[in-house]
Design a protein around this motif. Sequence first.
Motif, short mmCIF file in Angstrom:
data_model
loop_
_atom_site.label_atom_id
_atom_site.label_comp_id
_atom_site.label_asym_id
_atom_site.label_seq_id
_atom_site.Cartn_x
_atom_site.Cartn_y
_atom_site.Cartn_z
N PHE A 48 0.82 -1.02 0.02
CA PHE A 48 -0.04 -0.01 -0.11
C PHE A 48 0.97 1.25 -0.17
CE2 PHE A 48 -2.29 -3.39 2.06
CZ PHE A 48 -3.46 -3.25 1.52
N ASN A 49 0.60 2.17 -0.98
CA ASN A 49 1.22 3.39 -1.03
C ASN A 49 0.52 4.44 -0.37
OD1 ASN A 49 2.49 6.11 -1.64
ND2 ASN A 49 3.72 5.01 -3.29
N ASN A 50 0.58 4.90 0.74
CA ASN A 50 -0.48 5.84 1.42
C ASN A 50 -0.34 7.22 0.86
OD1 ASN A 50 -1.74 3.97 3.06
ND2 ASN A 50 0.01 3.95 4.31
N ALA A 51 1.02 7.48 0.40
CA ALA A 51 0.95 8.84 -0.23
C ALA A 51 0.46 8.94 -1.75
CB ALA A 51 2.53 9.11 -0.65
N ASP A 52 0.55 7.80 -2.35
CA ASP A 52 -0.01 8.03 -3.58
C ASP A 52 -1.59 7.41 -3.94
OD1 ASP A 52 2.16 9.24 -4.76
OD2 ASP A 52 3.07 7.09 -5.53
N HIS A 53 -2.12 6.91 -2.64
CA HIS A 53 -3.31 6.37 -2.65
C HIS A 53 -3.54 5.17 -3.56
CE1 HIS A 53 -4.25 9.62 -0.02
NE2 HIS A 53 -4.06 10.27 -1.01
#
Length: 105
Positions: A48-53
Motif C-alpha cells: 500500500f502506498n499511502n502517499a499515492d493512494h
Amino acid sequence: SCQNTRSDRKTKGINQVVSSGNDAIRQQAEIVTSTIINSEGDTLKQTFNNADHTCELKLNGEKIELKQQRMASGIKYSNEDFVYTNWHGQTRLFKDGKLIFSHDR
C-alpha cells in the motif's frame, strides 16, 4: 508497557506514535506491505502506498495495480478489472465481479 508481537507487516517512511496522556496518535506510514495466506493456501502479497493512494497486489504470479476509492468505513481499491476490499478484518479480491481471494482475520 509495550509488548512486541510478530507481524508480517513492514513499513517505510513516517511511522510515529505521539502520546499525550491516554491519547495516542499514530501517523500513517507512507509504504505498508503485508502478506495474507487464506485457508485455501493462496498467498496475497500487498503493498500500500499511502502517499499515492495506490495498492499493488500479487496473487498467483499476477501483479495487480489498483487506485484507492473513498469509503466511509474500511478500504477499497479498484481498477477496470479488479476490486479489493478490507472491512473489519474481511479481505476480498474480485476479478470481473467474481471472488478470487478471501480471508477473514
